[in-house]
Structure formats: C-alpha cells, structure tokens
Design a protein around this motif. Structure first.
Motif, PDB file in Angstrom:
ATOM      1  N   GLU A  43     -55.306  30.563 -17.552  1.00  0.00           N
ATOM      2  CA  GLU A  43     -54.560  30.910 -16.344  1.00  0.00           C
ATOM      3  C   GLU A  43     -55.161  30.209 -15.123  1.00  0.00           C
ATOM      4  N   VAL A  44     -56.501  30.173 -15.047  1.00  0.00           N
ATOM      5  CA  VAL A  44     -57.169  29.517 -13.917  1.00  0.00           C
ATOM      6  C   VAL A  44     -56.834  28.025 -13.890  1.00  0.00           C
ATOM      7  N   VAL A  45     -56.929  27.368 -15.057  1.00  0.00           N
ATOM      8  CA  VAL A  45     -56.654  25.926 -15.125  1.00  0.00           C
ATOM      9  C   VAL A  45     -55.199  25.639 -14.761  1.00  0.00           C
ATOM     10  N   LEU A  46     -54.266  26.461 -15.258  1.00  0.00           N
ATOM     11  CA  LEU A  46     -52.846  26.235 -14.960  1.00  0.00           C
ATOM     12  C   LEU A  46     -52.552  26.457 -13.479  1.00  0.00           C
ATOM     13  N   ASP A  47     -53.235  27.423 -12.862  1.00  0.00           N
ATOM     14  CA  ASP A  47     -53.074  27.617 -11.414  1.00  0.00           C
ATOM     15  C   ASP A  47     -53.555  26.388 -10.655  1.00  0.00           C
ATOM     16  N   ASP A  48     -54.688  25.789 -11.094  1.00  0.00           N
ATOM     17  CA  ASP A  48     -55.183  24.560 -10.463  1.00  0.00           C
ATOM     18  C   ASP A  48     -54.183  23.430 -10.635  1.00  0.00           C
ATOM     19  N   LEU A  49     -53.558  23.343 -11.821  1.00  0.00           N
ATOM     20  CA  LEU A  49     -52.571  22.300 -12.079  1.00  0.00           C
ATOM     21  C   LEU A  49     -51.393  22.425 -11.114  1.00  0.00           C
ATOM     22  N   ARG A  50     -50.944  23.667 -10.875  1.00  0.00           N
ATOM     23  CA  ARG A  50     -49.820  23.858  -9.959  1.00  0.00           C
ATOM     24  C   ARG A  50     -50.173  23.392  -8.546  1.00  0.00           C
ATOM     25  N   ARG A  51     -51.415  23.609  -8.118  1.00  0.00           N
ATOM     26  CA  ARG A  51     -51.813  23.271  -6.751  1.00  0.00           C
ATOM     27  C   ARG A  51     -52.163  21.795  -6.586  1.00  0.00           C
ATOM     28  N   THR A  52     -52.857  21.215  -7.564  1.00  0.00           N
ATOM     29  CA  THR A  52     -53.423  19.883  -7.393  1.00  0.00           C
ATOM     30  C   THR A  52     -52.658  18.782  -8.114  1.00  0.00           C
ATOM     31  N   GLY A  53     -51.840  19.145  -9.097  1.00  0.00           N
ATOM     32  CA  GLY A  53     -51.128  18.134  -9.867  1.00  0.00           C
ATOM     33  C   GLY A  53     -51.941  17.512 -10.986  1.00  0.00           C
ATOM     34  N   LEU A  54     -53.196  17.965 -11.154  1.00  0.00           N
ATOM     35  CA  LEU A  54     -54.003  17.473 -12.259  1.00  0.00           C
ATOM     36  C   LEU A  54     -53.414  17.978 -13.577  1.00  0.00           C
ATOM     37  N   HIS A  55     -53.783  17.355 -14.698  1.00  0.00           N
ATOM     38  CA  HIS A  55     -53.230  17.769 -15.986  1.00  0.00           C
ATOM     39  C   HIS A  55     -54.327  18.341 -16.875  1.00  0.00           C
ATOM     40  N   CYS A  56     -53.896  18.958 -17.957  1.00  0.00           N
ATOM     41  CA  CYS A  56     -54.849  19.590 -18.879  1.00  0.00           C
ATOM     42  C   CYS A  56     -54.354  19.470 -20.314  1.00  0.00           C
ATOM     43  N   ALA A  57     -55.267  19.760 -21.253  1.00  0.00           N
ATOM     44  CA  ALA A  57     -54.935  19.706 -22.677  1.00  0.00           C
ATOM     45  C   ALA A  57     -55.254  21.036 -23.326  1.00  0.00           C
ATOM     46  N   ILE A  58     -54.347  21.500 -24.181  1.00  0.00           N
ATOM     47  CA  ILE A  58     -54.543  22.739 -24.938  1.00  0.00           C
ATOM     48  C   ILE A  58     -54.295  22.410 -26.404  1.00  0.00           C
ATOM     49  N   ALA A  59     -55.276  22.727 -27.253  1.00  0.00           N
ATOM     50  CA  ALA A  59     -55.149  22.427 -28.687  1.00  0.00           C
ATOM     51  C   ALA A  59     -55.223  23.709 -29.493  1.00  0.00           C
ATOM     52  N   PHE A  60     -54.385  23.781 -30.533  1.00  0.00           N
ATOM     53  CA  PHE A  60     -54.398  24.903 -31.468  1.00  0.00           C
ATOM     54  C   PHE A  60     -54.895  24.358 -32.810  1.00  0.00           C
ATOM     55  N   ILE A  61     -56.028  24.905 -33.294  1.00  0.00           N
ATOM     56  CA  ILE A  61     -56.721  24.360 -34.463  1.00  0.00           C
ATOM     57  C   ILE A  61     -56.690  25.391 -35.586  1.00  0.00           C
ATOM     58  N   ASP A  62     -56.152  25.029 -36.733  1.00  0.00           N
ATOM     59  CA  ASP A  62     -56.096  25.945 -37.888  1.00  0.00           C
ATOM     60  C   ASP A  62     -56.862  25.327 -39.056  1.00  0.00           C
ATOM     61  N   LEU A  63     -57.728  26.122 -39.684  1.00  0.00           N
ATOM     62  CA  LEU A  63     -58.508  25.625 -40.819  1.00  0.00           C
ATOM     63  C   LEU A  63     -57.656  25.624 -42.084  1.00  0.00           C
TER      64      LEU A  63
END
Length: 557
Positions: free
Chosen positions: A400-420
């Motif tokens: 939530e914190v990172v996504l809020d920063d993305l909304r304000r600054t326009g920076l991007h992020c990566a989210i990965a879902f890892i299954d064994l």
C-alpha cells in the motif's frame, strides 16, 4: 545506627499517615448501593474451559465481594447471546468480534472486555496434507449459521471463496469430518483437536490469523441500557471476571477442578488441553486480560467493510461500541480527596528521594522488559514464525505504501507471485519436517537474491511474494531467473527428488489507473497460474501501463 534511624523514620511516617488520612478516607468512602445485585451471564457455547474465568469468579466468591449474585447460563446451538442480551433475557453475554457488525445493524450492545486477543476458530481438515483456503473451492465446508463463524467467513470472503464452497450448517459433530461427509469442519482450537488426537487421527488446522484475520474473540459485552444506566455494576462485574481469569491462568490445575463442576462430562486431560489453548489465545504475557483498543476495533470494522460484510453507510463510531467506566461526579467530597492525594504525593516524593538508588535499577529492568515484550509482540504479529520472513499482513501494508508513492511520484514497481513446484511431493515423501526445512532454506536463498530495499514475504503455504521499486523488464527477467535458481539450489542442497522448482508471475506497474493493492496481487497470482498451466519452472512478466495497455512476456525455464 543509620539502619535504625531509617526504620524509625519510616515507622513514624506510617503512623502519621494513619492518623492524618484515616478520617479523610472514612469521609470519602461511599456505601455500595448494589449489594446482592442479581445478574445473568449468557455464554456462547456449552460449559467448558473456554469460560473458566467466570466459573472461578463465582466459585471463589469474587462476584460476592463486589455485591453480585451471578447466574451463568450455558449456550447451545440456536442460542444467540446478542439477542439474549438486547431482549433483556440476560445482563451480560460472551460473543466474538461480530459485535461491531451487530452494532452497525442497530443492536445496542457495548463491548466490555476482550478475553481472547485472537480467535480460536479454525477450519479443520482430515489427514496430514497441509491445505490452504484455496483447496476448499468446490468442497463441502461446515460453518455456523449467519456470522457465528465470523473469522472463518472473513477468511473465505477475503480469499474470494465464500460463494465457491458448498456451505453446510454445522452439525457440531466432528464425526462428520472423520466419516468424510465434509472436506472442512468449523472447529475450535481448544475442543475438536483433542478428540482427533485422542483417536490418533491426523488432521490439519487452517488459522485465519495466518492470512491477516486477527479478530478479538470471547468478548464480554452488555447492553447500552446497563452500560449507561449502571456503569458501576458493569465495572464491578468486569473486575471480578478479570480476577477470575487471572486465577485461572495462575492455577490451571485448581481451575480444572472448578470447571468440572460445570462440565462433568469432560475429562481432566481434555480440560488441561483446553487450558493450554486458552492461555495462548489470551496472550496474557503481553497484554492485560480483557484489553481492548479503539484502533483495533476500527481495524476490525475496516476489514469487515473491505470484505463487504458491513456496508460503508452502516459503519459506526467505534467509541460508541465500547463501555465507558464509571466516573464519579464532582461534589464537595472531591476537595478532601484532592487534599489527601496532594498530601500523600508530597510524602511519597520525600520517601522517593530516600529510596531512589534502590528503585532506579529495578525501574530500568522493567523498562527493558517492556520494550522486549513489545518488540516480540510486533515480530509475532508481522512475521511468519517458520521462515521469519514478513507475513502477508506486513507485505500488504508495504505494498500500500509503495502504491501510494507511485500515485504521487509516477515511479513504477514490481510485484511477483512465486509458487513452489512439486512441494506437496516433499511432504508426502519426506514428511512435513523436511518440507518445513525446505521452506526455511528457500526463504533465506530468496532473501539473498533481492535488494535490501525490496521485500520478500511468505504469502501462505508454499507461496512467496516479492515487492521492489523501479525495476524494468530486463531486470525483472533477470530477477525471476535468479529466484528460480535460488529455489533449485535449496532443493538440491537438501537432496530432494523430484527437484523443487518455482513458477513466477511478475507484474510491472507503471500506472495505478483502475488498480489497487489486491487487484495487483490478483494479476500476479493469475500470471503465475497461467504460466504453470503451460509448464512449471518458468515465469511470465506483465507490464501494466493502464488497464487497456499491457505487454506480456512468457519465459519457460
């Protein structure tokens, strides 16, 4: 000589205090007008150790000491404590965090004390396989009617499974699970597991707390009428009940003897089993018995709104749910009390100067102990106990914190879902101890492959999630390959066959239009399963610029 002088000083000071303050205290003592007040407590289930504190308070005279004649009424299927209290059939009741839902529906109830700091409700499955909530999709699952199984319903709703299961009203009979009539049984951690262990049957528990559902349970409550009309009586009943619970924690064996008067059908070994589980859920080593906070009740309400069990327009001011302790109105007697308090404070300050050195060390140790306890409680609430990685709750908070920063600054992020991949084979072939060892080693290897500013967390079962800032497609692909290799290395180090690999779905978010944290997780989860459907051990990258502009890259191992 100095020792004798100190003793003389203290004895003289004590005599002075007795002479001066006895008339003042006598003048300010009020007679209790509520002697022999008869009240009824409605329990939420049959008599058992789950309610031990109330039995102790009655049998050891704690209620009598505060002028209360208590009648404790056991619950049964079909008996709703909230209805019993709001309709005037009982003065107090014991229920779960559904009290906030009841209040939102116009039921005039007041929470008095949260005896269990977390719910003891569990889904129980048969056998040794370690299931996740997703495994219940399409299966027959028992639940209490309405919101009686609130924590379990919240878990199903959160995971999008409430309408995917075959819901069956609970029979309250664990034999239905033993006889394979259902896939999952709504149980209580202190009850049904004992019967299963006594029968040497393998079982597994699914705890909502492992998925971020941390609700109060066994909450002592009353009606608005009694809370506002006679707050002193409510305070007295709470104090005597808490005293009973403290005794139950300090003297479990003596308490077992007391509980057997109410539940003679339960064996001593069963009651001892319950006593241990009850202690774990009261968390009395970290918080005061019955402790409640406005913030946590507000979090519970926000959770129920998020999963649509409470509509936004029906939310309540949490303060209206909580009982307010009695405050004595101002009168001329208050001046005597202030004078006594001020005089006593002056005397105590004089004594404090004399005992400063002796107390300083003790106070320092108490502060250290408190900080250590707070740190342990924070770690227990935000980290996975097996791998020591952040848990789902902490990961979602950071997302939530990172996504809020993305909304304000326009920076991007990566989210990965890892299954064994092939992890179930490890448990089946080598046992769960080996599976746990692999999860711990895998967690460490994954952590070694990411930046210090990024997050790797255990999402549940054999699933992990990753969060990082400012990662482009090339770095995402490189990272995915390193994470897959890390899983293989952990598997190879433990000499596990067939080799455990990983399938990854990774989302690069460059625009938040139409997205939220849960939606981003869902996209990554679906990418992983789509990748797995075409072959295990690879990864899929999806670049999200906006809901209508997404670039997808699939890579096999």
């Amino acid at each position: 000589m100095l020792k004798l002088s100190s003793q003389y000083f203290l004895s003289t000071l004590l005599s002075f205090l007795i002479i001066v303050f006895t008339p003042i205290v006598s003048a300010t003592v009020e007679k209790n007008d509520d002697q022999n007040q008869q009240i009824t407590l409605q329990l939420r289930w049959y008599h058992q150790y789950q309610f031990a504190g109330y039995y102790v308070a009655k049998e050891l005279g704690y209620y009598d000491e505060v002028g209360i004649d208590a009648l404790i009424v056991e619950g049964a299927p079909g008996i709703d404590p909230v209805k019993q209290v709001t309709k005037g059939r009982a003065d107090f009741g014991v229920d779960n965090s559904g009290l906030v839902w009841a209040r939102s529906q116009g039921m005039r109830v007041k929470a008095v004390a949260a005896i269990f700091q977390k719910s003891a409700m569990r889904f129980i499955t048969k056998g040794s396989d370690k299931y996740t909530p997703k495994d219940m999709s399409g299966k027959s699952v028992m639940l209490l009617p309405d919101f009686g199984s609130l924590a379990l319903i919240a878990l199903l709703k959160q995971e999008g499974l409430l309408n995917q299961i075959q819901r069956i009203n609970s029979s309250h009979n664990i034999q239905d699970l033993i006889n394979d009539k259902i896939f999952a049984f709504n149980g209580y951690a202190s009850n049904e597991p004992f019967a299963l262990e006594a029968s040497n049957l393998n079982y597994r528990l699914i705890d909502p707390a492992d998925y971020g559902i941390r609700f109060y349970s066994d909450v002592l409550f009353t009606s608005d009428r009694l809370s506002e009309g006679n707050p002193k009586l409510v305070d007295a009943f709470k104090a005597a009940s808490v005293k009973g619970w403290k005794y139950a924690l300090d003297y479990p064996e003596e308490t077992v003897n007391i509980v057997r008067k109410y539940a003679p059908h339960k064996s001593r070994s069963h009651l001892r089993f319950e006593a241990n589980i009850v202690r774990q859920h009261m968390v009395a080593d970290f918080v005061d018995i019955g402790n409640m906070s406005n913030d946590r009740w507000a979090d519970i309400q926000r959770h129920l709104v998020a999963i649509e069990l409470i509509q936004p327009e029906n939310t309540i001011m949490v303060d209206s749910l909580l009982h307010k302790p009695y405050k004595k109105p101002n009168s001329w007697k208050d001046h005597l009390e202030y004078f006594a308090a001020l005089s006593f404070l002056i005397v105590m300050l004089t004594i404090a100067l004399w005992v400063y050195r002796q107390r300083a060390k003790s106070l320092e140790q108490e502060v250290i102990k408190t900080k250590e306890s707070e740190a342990k409680l924070f770690i227990a609430a935000t980290h996975d106990s097996l791998t020591e990685l952040p848990n789902r709750l902490l990961f979602m908070d950071r997302l939530e914190v990172v996504l809020d920063d993305l909304r304000r600054t326009g920076l991007h992020c990566a989210i990965a879902f890892i299954d064994l991949d092939n992890f179930k084979c490890v448990n089946d072939s080598y046992g769960h101890h080996k599976g746990d060892e692999l999860l711990r080693l895998t967690a460490q290897r994954l952590k070694n492959e990411i930046r210090a500013s990024s997050t790797i967390a255990r999402y549940g079962g054999d699933e992990f999630v990753f969060l990082g800032r400012n990662i482009d497609e090339s770095e995402a692909a490189s990272l995915s390959l390193r994470l897959i290799d890390a899983v293989k290395e952990a598997s190879n180090e433990l000499k596990i066959e067939p080799q455990v690999t990983a399938t990854i779905g990774i989302v690069l978010v460059k625009s938040m239009e139409g997205l939220n944290a849960q939606r981003v997780i869902s996209i990554a989860d679906k990418l992983m399963y789509d990748r797995k459907a075409t072959g295990k051990g690879g990864f899929t990258i999806d670049v999200v610029n906006n809901p209508l502009n997404r670039n997808r890259l699939d890579v096999a191992e």
